[in-house]
Motif scaffolding. Structure first.
Motif, short mmCIF file in Angstrom:
data_model
loop_
_atom_site.label_atom_id
_atom_site.label_comp_id
_atom_site.label_asym_id
_atom_site.label_seq_id
_atom_site.Cartn_x
_atom_site.Cartn_y
_atom_site.Cartn_z
N GLY A 339 42.95 -8.10 0.56
CA GLY A 339 43.28 -6.79 0.03
C GLY A 339 42.76 -6.49 -1.35
N THR A 340 41.94 -7.37 -1.91
CA THR A 340 41.38 -7.12 -3.25
C THR A 340 40.32 -6.02 -3.16
N THR A 341 39.96 -5.49 -4.31
CA THR A 341 38.94 -4.45 -4.38
C THR A 341 37.75 -4.96 -5.19
N PHE A 342 36.55 -4.70 -4.68
CA PHE A 342 35.34 -5.09 -5.41
C PHE A 342 34.33 -3.96 -5.33
N GLN A 343 33.32 -4.03 -6.18
CA GLN A 343 32.26 -3.02 -6.22
C GLN A 343 31.07 -3.51 -5.40
N ILE A 344 30.82 -2.86 -4.26
CA ILE A 344 29.69 -3.25 -3.43
C ILE A 344 28.41 -2.66 -4.01
N LEU A 345 27.33 -3.42 -3.95
CA LEU A 345 26.04 -2.99 -4.47
C LEU A 345 25.12 -2.56 -3.33
N GLU A 395 20.82 -2.29 2.03
CA GLU A 395 21.90 -3.28 2.02
C GLU A 395 21.54 -4.57 1.28
N VAL A 396 20.25 -4.78 1.00
CA VAL A 396 19.80 -6.06 0.46
C VAL A 396 20.47 -6.44 -0.86
N PRO A 397 20.74 -5.50 -1.78
CA PRO A 397 21.41 -5.90 -3.03
C PRO A 397 22.77 -6.56 -2.83
N GLN A 398 23.34 -6.43 -1.65
CA GLN A 398 24.62 -7.08 -1.39
C GLN A 398 24.52 -8.60 -1.43
N LEU A 399 23.29 -9.12 -1.41
CA LEU A 399 23.11 -10.57 -1.60
C LEU A 399 23.70 -11.01 -2.94
N TRP A 400 23.67 -10.10 -3.93
CA TRP A 400 24.28 -10.43 -5.23
C TRP A 400 25.79 -10.50 -5.09
N ASN A 401 26.37 -9.62 -4.27
CA ASN A 401 27.81 -9.70 -3.99
C ASN A 401 28.17 -11.03 -3.33
N VAL A 402 27.25 -11.53 -2.48
CA VAL A 402 27.47 -12.81 -1.82
C VAL A 402 27.47 -13.94 -2.84
N ILE A 403 26.51 -13.93 -3.76
CA ILE A 403 26.44 -14.97 -4.78
C ILE A 403 27.69 -14.95 -5.67
N ARG A 404 28.20 -13.74 -5.94
CA ARG A 404 29.40 -13.61 -6.78
C ARG A 404 30.67 -14.00 -6.03
N GLY A 405 30.57 -14.20 -4.72
CA GLY A 405 31.73 -14.59 -3.94
C GLY A 405 32.57 -13.42 -3.43
N GLU A 406 32.10 -12.19 -3.68
CA GLU A 406 32.84 -11.00 -3.24
C GLU A 406 32.58 -10.69 -1.77
N MET A 407 31.43 -11.15 -1.28
CA MET A 407 31.06 -10.94 0.12
C MET A 407 30.50 -12.23 0.69
N ARG A 413 33.62 -6.13 8.51
CA ARG A 413 32.95 -5.02 7.83
C ARG A 413 33.68 -4.67 6.53
N PRO A 414 32.93 -4.48 5.43
CA PRO A 414 33.56 -4.11 4.15
C PRO A 414 33.83 -2.60 4.11
N PHE A 415 34.97 -2.19 4.63
CA PHE A 415 35.30 -0.77 4.69
C PHE A 415 35.53 -0.21 3.29
N VAL A 416 35.27 1.09 3.16
CA VAL A 416 35.64 1.81 1.95
C VAL A 416 37.17 1.74 1.83
N VAL A 417 37.69 1.81 0.62
CA VAL A 417 39.11 1.58 0.37
C VAL A 417 39.99 2.47 1.24
N TYR A 418 39.69 3.77 1.28
CA TYR A 418 40.56 4.68 2.04
C TYR A 418 40.45 4.43 3.54
N GLU A 419 39.31 3.88 4.01
CA GLU A 419 39.18 3.51 5.42
C GLU A 419 39.99 2.26 5.72
#
Length: 488
Positions: A339-345, A395-407, A413-419
């Motif tokens: 349930g945490t929130t992160f900024q997807i790239l 979608e490729v910049p999300q590899l940085w989210n993977v390195i950060r451990g957020e993804m 699927r990483p749904f938008v918060v309201y979804e």
């Protein structure tokens, strides 16, 4: 014979002559395997001869005899591992799923020839197969054989083999869902001829309902049905057994959608308790060692891809800045693990301020549930953005989210918060794992899958995780992206 509202069989276009061959799958697979083995052996001995010539020391006549014997031996080994049965039995056959069996078959065959090589070396001082050559052969064959089989199934079978005619028993939600899935995947090679209702009556619903369950034997013979799929909840145990016994015959395959199919996957274990099949589901948890393994895999692959793709990423960023005003990257809050929130790239694909214009284009929404997706021309998308979306490069910049451990590379699927906040109850277990760049929802239809089904797929993934499944999904993602299926 037919209930009101049901189309008589003779009014339907069901008697169309079959196009293509009815037989030949096993022969073509065997031929493909032999050619792949030739390629693997050739590569092995060319490399071995370059390392320490000569690679082979034996009379020519013996090599000819050995090859003549090797072909049927290899085919027999492959047959022993049931590598020629999947295409005639299963609906979906993925060459990647066979890698384990192919590897075991190659190990068994290589050990036999390695033993023969050692015997000939001691008795006749002939060199035909060493441990180094066995290792090189296994490395080459485990790549070439599945690749050859995959090409055969993707490009050759659909063009020269006839499609199977399928009949679905049931007209309820399960049957309709099954019909939709089969129609959405023509690569399965199944043509749904129609659906049958139950209890002597048929639901008066739109669709290809051609009779009742009582007509199944007659329709199977009349329509030349190859496969019957039971997707009906028949209350009586005896009625179900009677139906199965009526349908089963040498020329007809029978598939049954199990009760509680939403919680079953191919990773479920089928036990045998004194002749009674019992399905065992894995525990709903990821052990600490499994989490470490998954995280290590993510870090290694994501870091490598980010390094290799860095020139392309730089070029895309420049193109975005030249095409429209605004930053190259776009950040959006998404719901993460627990349930945490992160900024997807992502690479920015819309004009600046597009989110504020969302209400102006709500009428163009083409998907159900809380999701918002325009499958046609979205006026907010830039020229470069349209290309990036179609190719999934955004979608490729999300590899940085993977390195950060957020993804993760693979996950829900990483749904938008309201979804994501619309998902409650048992489905919230999907957040037990880190969301992924790709997942089951990606390889099975992407944005063409309804929201509720996406959630169910995420739940299945989280409750049945394995590293091998992650690797399989990653390999399946590439052709989906290249074919641009479900990309908008």
């Amino acid at each position: 014979m037919y209930a009101e509202g049901v189309a008589p069989v003779d009014t339907l276009d069901l008697a169309t002559p079959r196009q293509g061959l009815n037989r030949g799958r096993t022969l073509m697979l065997a031929t493909s395997d032999v050619l792949a083995l030739v390629v693997a052996y050739t590569a092995t001995y060319v490399a071995a001869n370059a390392i320490a010539p000569p690679a082979i020391i034996a009379p020519t006549w013996f090599l000819v005899v050995l090859w003549a014997v090797a072909v049927p031996v290899w085919l027999a080994v492959f047959a022993a591992y049931k590598l020629y049965e999947n295409d005639s039995r299963r609906i979906t056959v993925a060459s990647f799923d066979e890698v384990g069996d192919i590897f075991h078959a190659l190990i068994a065959g290589s050990l036999a020839f390695l033993l023969l090589g050692q015997v000939l070396r001691r008795l006749a001082d002939w060199w035909i197969y060493s441990a180094l050559e066995a290792a090189m052969f296994l490395t080459a064959a485990i790549v070439v054989i599945p690749l050859a089989r995959g090409c055969l199934r993707s490009w050759v079978f659909p063009r020269i083999l006839s499609r199977e005619r399928a009949l679905i028993i049931g007209t309820g939600s399960e049957a309709r869902l099954l019909e939709r899935k089969l129609l959405a995947h023509p690569e399965y090679g199944l043509d749904v001829v129609g659906l049958l209702g139950g209890d002597g009556e048929v639901e008066t619903v739109d669709g290809n309902v051609i009779g009742s369950r009582d007509d199944v034997v007659h329709l199977v013979d009349e329509l030349g049905i190859d496969r019957v799929l039971v997707a009906s909840s028949i209350a009586s145990h005896e009625e179900m057994l009677d139906l199965v016994r009526k349908v089963r015959r040498p020329s007809v395959k029978l598939s049954i959608v199990p009760t509680y199919f939403e919680v079953f996957t191919s990773h479920s274990i089928l036990d045998d308790v004194e002749g009674m099949p019992v399905v065992t589901l894995p525990p709903i948890r990821l052990a600490p060692s499994a989490r470490i393994l998954k995280r290590t895999f993510d870090l290694v692959v994501a870091s490598t891809l980010l390094f290799l793709l860095s020139p392309i990423l730089l070029a895309i960023a420049v193109a975005i800045r030249l095409d429209s005003k605004g930053p190259a990257l776009y950040r959006q809050p998404r719901r993460g693990r627990q349930g945490t929130t992160f900024q997807i790239l992502k690479f920015r694909t819309m004009y600046v301020g597009a989110e504020q214009r969302r209400d102006d284009v709500l009428h163009l929404n083409d998907v159900d549930g809380p999701l918002f997706k325009i499958k046609g021309q979205d006026p907010r998308v830039t020229r470069v953005g349209g290309f990036l979306r179609k190719t999934s490069l955004d979608e490729v910049p999300q590899l940085w989210n993977v390195i950060r451990g957020e993804m993760s590379l693979v996950g829900p699927r990483p749904f938008v918060v309201y979804e994501a906040d619309r998902i409650t109850g048992w489905a919230s277990r999907r957040l037990d794992m880190t969301p992924g760049i790709t997942g089951l929802w990606q390889v099975l239809g992407r944005n063409d899958i309804p929201f509720d089904e996406m959630v169910k797929l995420d739940y299945l993934y989280v409750t049945n995780w394995s590293l091998w499944w992650d690797i399989k999904i990653l390999c399946q993602t590439l052709p989906v992206v290249l074919h641009r299926r479900g990309a908008y």
